[in-house]
Design a protein around this motif. Structure first.
Motif, PDB file in Angstrom:
ATOM      1  N   SER A   1       0.858  -1.180   0.000  1.00 17.26           N
ATOM      2  CA  SER A   1       0.000   0.000   0.000  1.00 17.26           C
ATOM      3  C   SER A   1       0.901   1.240   0.000  1.00 17.26           C
ATOM      4  CB  SER A   1      -0.894  -0.006   1.229  1.00 17.26           C
ATOM      5  OG  SER A   1      -0.104   0.032   2.399  1.00 17.26           O
TER       6      SER A   1
ATOM      7  N   ILE B   1       2.135   4.610   1.242  1.00 12.00           N
ATOM      8  CA  ILE B   1       2.072   5.463   2.432  1.00 12.00           C
ATOM      9  C   ILE B   1       2.681   6.798   2.043  1.00 12.00           C
ATOM     10  CG2 ILE B   1       2.834   5.730   4.831  1.00 12.00           C
ATOM     11  CD1 ILE B   1       1.260   3.231   4.704  1.00 12.00           C
TER      12      ILE B   1
ATOM     13  N   GLN C   1      -6.690   6.460   1.176  1.00  8.71           N
ATOM     14  CA  GLN C   1      -7.657   6.605   2.263  1.00  8.71           C
ATOM     15  C   GLN C   1      -7.961   8.082   2.480  1.00  8.71           C
ATOM     16  OE1 GLN C   1      -6.612   4.206   5.639  1.00  8.71           O
ATOM     17  NE2 GLN C   1      -8.742   4.068   6.287  1.00  8.71           N
TER      18      GLN C   1
ATOM     19  N   ARG D   1      -8.612   9.913   4.862  1.00  8.84           N
ATOM     20  CA  ARG D   1      -8.025  10.694   5.948  1.00  8.84           C
ATOM     21  C   ARG D   1      -6.623  11.201   5.630  1.00  8.84           C
ATOM     22  NH1 ARG D   1      -8.436   6.072  10.553  1.00  8.84           N
ATOM     23  NH2 ARG D   1     -10.282   5.470   9.377  1.00  8.84           N
ATOM     24  N   PHE D   2      -6.074  10.751   4.530  1.00 12.41           N
ATOM     25  CA  PHE D   2      -4.775  11.300   4.121  1.00 12.41           C
ATOM     26  C   PHE D   2      -4.926  12.440   3.112  1.00 12.41           C
ATOM     27  CE2 PHE D   2      -3.402   6.917   5.346  1.00 12.41           C
ATOM     28  CZ  PHE D   2      -2.637   7.302   6.432  1.00 12.41           C
TER      29      PHE D   2
ATOM     30  N   SER E   1      -5.776  15.452   3.512  1.00 13.16           N
ATOM     31  CA  SER E   1      -5.220  16.733   3.943  1.00 13.16           C
ATOM     32  C   SER E   1      -3.752  16.833   3.547  1.00 13.16           C
ATOM     33  CB  SER E   1      -5.370  16.886   5.455  1.00 13.16           C
ATOM     34  OG  SER E   1      -4.736  15.802   6.101  1.00 13.16           O
TER      35      SER E   1
ATOM     36  N   PHE F   1       0.923  17.775  -2.322  1.00 13.40           N
ATOM     37  CA  PHE F   1       1.410  17.178  -3.562  1.00 13.40           C
ATOM     38  C   PHE F   1       0.604  17.640  -4.780  1.00 13.40           C
ATOM     39  CE2 PHE F   1       2.426  14.201  -0.126  1.00 13.40           C
ATOM     40  CZ  PHE F   1       3.806  14.199  -0.244  1.00 13.40           C
TER      41      PHE F   1
ATOM     42  N   THR G   1     -10.879   5.378  15.490  1.00 10.05           N
ATOM     43  CA  THR G   1      -9.753   5.212  14.576  1.00 10.05           C
ATOM     44  C   THR G   1     -10.115   4.253  13.451  1.00 10.05           C
ATOM     45  OG1 THR G   1      -8.271   5.504  16.453  1.00 10.05           O
ATOM     46  CG2 THR G   1      -7.299   4.643  14.439  1.00 10.05           C
TER      47      THR G   1
ATOM     48  N   CYS H   1      -6.835   2.043   9.461  1.00 13.09           N
ATOM     49  CA  CYS H   1      -6.162   3.045   8.645  1.00 13.09           C
ATOM     50  C   CYS H   1      -4.938   2.424   7.998  1.00 13.09           C
ATOM     51  CB  CYS H   1      -5.764   4.231   9.505  1.00 13.09           C
ATOM     52  SG  CYS H   1      -4.922   5.531   8.590  1.00 13.09           S
ATOM     53  N   GLN H   2      -4.673   2.812   6.780  1.00  2.00           N
ATOM     54  CA  GLN H   2      -3.508   2.272   6.082  1.00  2.00           C
ATOM     55  C   GLN H   2      -2.235   2.556   6.883  1.00  2.00           C
ATOM     56  OE1 GLN H   2      -3.940   3.727   1.878  1.00  2.00           O
ATOM     57  NE2 GLN H   2      -3.920   1.517   1.558  1.00  2.00           N
ATOM     58  N   GLY H   3      -1.369   1.585   6.885  1.00  2.00           N
ATOM     59  CA  GLY H   3      -0.139   1.717   7.666  1.00  2.00           C
ATOM     60  C   GLY H   3      -0.187   0.814   8.893  1.00  2.00           C
TER      61      GLY H   3
ATOM     62  N   ASN I   1      -1.662   9.247  14.622  1.00  2.00           N
ATOM     63  CA  ASN I   1      -1.385   9.231  13.178  1.00  2.00           C
ATOM     64  C   ASN I   1      -2.510   8.649  12.357  1.00  2.00           C
ATOM     65  OD1 ASN I   1       1.095  10.187  13.705  1.00  2.00           O
ATOM     66  ND2 ASN I   1       2.100   8.199  13.656  1.00  2.00           N
ATOM     67  N   PHE I   2      -3.360   7.860  13.023  1.00  2.00           N
ATOM     68  CA  PHE I   2      -4.289   7.054  12.248  1.00  2.00           C
ATOM     69  C   PHE I   2      -5.734   7.513  12.364  1.00  2.00           C
ATOM     70  CE2 PHE I   2      -0.615   4.289  13.150  1.00  2.00           C
ATOM     71  CZ  PHE I   2      -0.238   4.032  11.845  1.00  2.00           C
TER      72      PHE I   2
ATOM     73  N   MET J   1      -9.246   9.937  12.139  1.00  2.00           N
ATOM     74  CA  MET J   1      -9.978  10.462  10.980  1.00  2.00           C
ATOM     75  C   MET J   1      -9.450  11.811  10.491  1.00  2.00           C
ATOM     76  SD  MET J   1     -12.199   8.135  10.489  1.00  2.00           S
ATOM     77  CE  MET J   1     -12.866   6.751  11.397  1.00  2.00           C
ATOM     78  N   GLU J   2      -9.006  12.612  11.431  1.00  2.00           N
ATOM     79  CA  GLU J   2      -8.627  13.976  11.031  1.00  2.00           C
ATOM     80  C   GLU J   2      -7.263  14.025  10.341  1.00  2.00           C
ATOM     81  OE1 GLU J   2      -8.348  13.395  15.489  1.00  2.00           O
ATOM     82  OE2 GLU J   2      -9.756  12.963  13.892  1.00  2.00           O
ATOM     83  N   GLY J   3      -6.698  12.855  10.106  1.00  2.00           N
ATOM     84  CA  GLY J   3      -5.427  12.813   9.382  1.00  2.00           C
ATOM     85  C   GLY J   3      -4.262  12.526  10.311  1.00  2.00           C
ATOM     86  N   PRO J   4      -3.099  12.346   9.730  1.00  2.00           N
ATOM     87  CA  PRO J   4      -1.936  11.926  10.510  1.00  2.00           C
ATOM     88  C   PRO J   4      -1.322  13.076  11.305  1.00  2.00           C
ATOM     89  CG  PRO J   4      -1.341  12.180   8.214  1.00  2.00           C
ATOM     90  CD  PRO J   4      -2.806  12.479   8.302  1.00  2.00           C
TER      91      PRO J   4
ATOM     92  N   HIS K   1       8.230  16.114   3.779  1.00  2.00           N
ATOM     93  CA  HIS K   1       7.296  15.019   3.501  1.00  2.00           C
ATOM     94  C   HIS K   1       7.986  13.707   3.132  1.00  2.00           C
ATOM     95  CE1 HIS K   1       3.593  16.881   4.257  1.00  2.00           C
ATOM     96  NE2 HIS K   1       3.591  17.710   3.239  1.00  2.00           N
TER      97      HIS K   1
ATOM     98  N   PHE L   1       7.795  11.294   5.885  1.00  2.00           N
ATOM     99  CA  PHE L   1       6.456  10.919   6.347  1.00  2.00           C
ATOM    100  C   PHE L   1       6.317   9.414   6.565  1.00  2.00           C
ATOM    101  CE2 PHE L   1       2.068   9.675   5.534  1.00  2.00           C
ATOM    102  CZ  PHE L   1       1.369  10.532   6.354  1.00  2.00           C
ATOM    103  N   ARG L   2       6.709   8.653   5.558  1.00  2.00           N
ATOM    104  CA  ARG L   2       6.518   7.201   5.633  1.00  2.00           C
ATOM    105  C   ARG L   2       7.343   6.571   6.749  1.00  2.00           C
ATOM    106  NH1 ARG L   2       7.825   3.757   0.313  1.00  2.00           N
ATOM    107  NH2 ARG L   2       9.908   3.789   1.201  1.00  2.00           N
TER     108      ARG L   2
ATOM    109  N   MET M   1       5.508   7.235   9.902  1.00  2.00           N
ATOM    110  CA  MET M   1       4.176   6.641   9.900  1.00  2.00           C
ATOM    111  C   MET M   1       4.237   5.140  10.212  1.00  2.00           C
ATOM    112  SD  MET M   1       1.179   7.945   9.240  1.00  2.00           S
ATOM    113  CE  MET M   1      -0.447   7.232   9.126  1.00  2.00           C
ATOM    114  N   VAL M   2       5.143   4.427   9.577  1.00  2.00           N
ATOM    115  CA  VAL M   2       5.212   2.982   9.810  1.00  2.00           C
ATOM    116  C   VAL M   2       6.575   2.576  10.384  1.00  2.00           C
ATOM    117  CG1 VAL M   2       3.410   2.362   8.181  1.00  2.00           C
ATOM    118  CG2 VAL M   2       5.739   2.518   7.362  1.00  2.00           C
TER     119      VAL M   2
END
Lengths: 214, 408
Positions: free
Chosen positions: A39, A41, A67, A69-70, A72, A77, B132, B135-137, B169-170, B172-175, B209, B212-213, B216-217
């Motif tokens: 996936s 990220i 998803q 929620r990302f 924002s 980008f 929550t 969420c991906q990740g 991070n996960f 609804m309002e984003g990471p 950015h 970010f990844r 995040m993970v």
């Protein structure tokens, strides 16, 4: 415009989780398909050089997380985008329904507020190969109706797995992006100068990785 | 007690999409089905919404707060109920889509029962933490625990404990957690490495950015499976202190707090009475004692864990002790004391030459990170990160109070 200059066209690919965004891009650029893509990220991109008529362009295709929620994060980008590709899975109804959301969000965040209808979108209905088409739930007619309702968005049915229609679809993306680019040349000029600096030195690398000069 | 049958989720998801098309390969679905045919009876055979609703209602847990609907459209009761069902099915769909592509290169996941375990645990988590959901990740963070533990409950609790650190991070309002960490990272670079800070400013990479990844993970995508585990273990060992544990205890999901069996609570109470100094929560640490298995269960990890100090001397840890450093300054919770952030800074600094020579835009930065073109030596990374943290706090104290000497 300087003839030796290569146009950099920025394309954003959006759509729900697992509809095949990464696979489509990789099929287009590397001509291969894998079951093992992870996936996405954050965001990633691939580039491809191609010639449209007599103009050499570099397509920079951005892959994003699927998803909401990302979203924002996505706006960072989206900036400077020349075309937006929306993708859904023809076998998953919900991935078609969420297109409205992706479309609206993108318009809100990236399109010219003075003329939001003018931003070039394109829709891909992906995974048409699955079960020989028997598991399909969104008909081509439905998809075309949706496109018509959003200002005649071009529509392509694709299979990233089999490479079906992928090249044609992205060629259309490039042409649309290029058209838009002429209109916005002034606006983007400064921004693109920065990119060109980087790109001119990495062209050989890009070509090597791209594997196809079209 | 929560009594839902987790394995139903696999059935549900397959029913919900009608067809396996959501998976990368049609074969995968049938193999997952095989799993439940061996282990459980397929419960759900009908495709009509009423039956689905019944099943989902059965899954309903009384003490879980109402699931906030993703779209926030709770116009009327009936529709809301249907929405709830379809949202849950959609969540399950997304879980399965991600599970089949998580660490799929590992032989371990060729056994579809292990994929089912991963999706079960994610579904349980989504259920007990509806704010929550999935969420991906998350699947990247869970997968190592599924590999390390045979028992789903052990894997779940470790995962849940990890998410207490990372839940922000996960949501609804984003990471939002990562965004804070990226800001902290920018500030850290500004104070500790002028050259890198200047380069990133020059190429317009202030958003950071590209990191970010990683945050995040937790470096799962930048490192191999075993290297990432090594990194985790060392980061957590370096960051272990009582105050963090207490913070995490407080951070428990309400739904899970209610679920502590009576007899355990009794034990806790006795211990806290013994202590009788108000630190009543300490006793419940035993619940998370599982975490210790992480170091001993896996043979691949032994080289690192055989050492009490993760390959460093005791002296090294005490010199760079987190407590000591963060106590020196009253740090607000803005991510600037978190080791993963310093690890990212360390990775930048360790690859300084390549970065400065080869990157001319944030796009270049994203590319070299995503394509794993940087060298990340785990042990050196942790060593550099802990030193950087010390340096950062020293500079921070100095910048706030120039008269203070030696940081204390």
């Amino acid at each position: 415009m300087d003839m030796s200059r290569r146009a950099l066209l920025k394309v954003i690919v959006l759509g729900d989780i697992g509809v095949g965004k990464t696979s489509l891009m990789n099929q287009y650029v590397y001509k291969k398909f894998s079951q093992q893509y992870k996936s996405t990220i954050g965001a990633d991109f691939v580039t491809k050089e191609l010639q449209i008529d007599d103009k050499l362009v570099t397509l920079q295709i951005w892959d994003t997380a699927g998803q909401e929620r990302f979203q924002s994060l996505g706006s960072a980008f989206y900036r400077g985008a020349d075309c937006c590709v929306l993708v859904y899975d023809v076998n998953i109804q919900k991935s078609f329904e969420t297109l409205n959301n992706w479309h609206e969000e993108f318009v809100k965040q990236a399109a010219d507020p003075a003329d939001p209808g003018a931003f070039p979108f394109i829709l891909f209905g992906n995974k048409i190969d699955v079960d020989g088409g028997s598991s399909r739930v969104v008909s081509e007619k439905k998809a075309r109706e949706w496109c018509a309702s959003r200002g005649d968005i071009p529509y392509f049915e694709t299979s990233a797995k089999e490479g079906y229609n992928v090249h044609e679809a992205f060629l259309c993306v490039a042409k649309m992006a290029l058209e838009g680019e002429h209109e916005h040349e002034q606006e983007h000029e400064q921004e693109h100068d920065i990119y060109f600096q980087g790109i001119s030195e990495t062209v050989s690398e890009v070509e090597q990785r791209g594997g196809c000069a079209c | 007690m929560h009594s839902f049958q987790i394995n139903n989720n696999v059935d549900l998801i397959i029913e919900s999409s009608g067809e396996p098309s959501n998976h990368a390969s049609p074969q995968k679905k049938s193999e997952i089905e095989l799993v439940h045919q061996e282990d459980h009876e397929p419960v759900l055979q009908s495709n009509n919404l009423g039956d689905e609703k019944e099943i989902v209602d059965k899954l309903r847990i009384a003490d879980v707060p109402e699931t906030p609907l993703l779209n926030g459209t709770t116009s009327n009761g009936g529709v809301a109920g249907e929405n709830r069902v379809s949202e849950w099915l959609w969540t399950l769909h997304r879980i399965v889509v991600d599970v089949v592509r998580t660490d799929s290169h590992l032989e371990f996941y060729e056994d579809k029962r292990n994929l089912a375990r991963m999706s079960d645990i994610l579904a349980v988590y989504a259920w007990v933490d509806p704010a929550t959901g999935y969420c991906q990740g998350m699947s990247d963070l869970l997968s190592p625990f599924v590999v390390l533990f045979e028992d789903n409950a052990d894997a779940f609790w470790c995962f849940e404990m990890l998410l207490r650190r990372m839940r922000e991070n996960f949501q609804m309002e984003g990471p939002t957690g990562v965004m804070k960490q990226l800001q902290a990272l920018w500030h850290i670079l500004e104070l500790t490495d002028k050259e890198m800070f200047a380069h990133l400013s020059r190429i317009g990479a202030e958003s950071l950015h590209f990191a970010f990844r990683m945050l995040m993970v937790l470096f799962r995508r930048e490192l191999s499976f075993s290297e990432a585990l090594r990194m985790w273990e060392m980061m957590w060992a370096a960051d272990f202190d009582e105050s963090v544990v207490c913070d995490l205890e407080e951070n428990c999901l309400d739904a899970l707090l209610l679920n502590v069996p009576r007899d355990c609570e009794g034990d806790t109470r006795e211990e806290s009475i013994e202590n009788s100094d108000g630190s009543s929560r300490d006793g419940s640490q035993s619940k998370h004692g599982n975490v210790e298995h992480l170091t001993s269960d896996n043979t691949g990890m032994k080289s690192a864990s055989a050492y009490n100090f993760c390959g460093f001397t005791k002296n090294f840890w005490s010199r760079n002790d987190r407590m000591q450093i963060t106590n020196a300054i009253s740090s607000t919770k803005n991510g600037d004391d978190e080791l993963p952030v310093f690890c990212v800074a360390a990775i930048l600094i360790m690859n300084r030459q390549k970065i400065i020579k080869e990157t001319r835009s944030i796009d270049d930065m994203i590319k070299i990170f995503n394509d794993r073109l940087l060298k990340i030596h785990v042990k050196r990374c942790i060593r550099t990160a802990t030193k950087l943290r010390k340096k950062y706090f020293y500079k921070l104290i100095k910048s706030k109070n120039p008269v203070v000497q030696n940081g204390e």
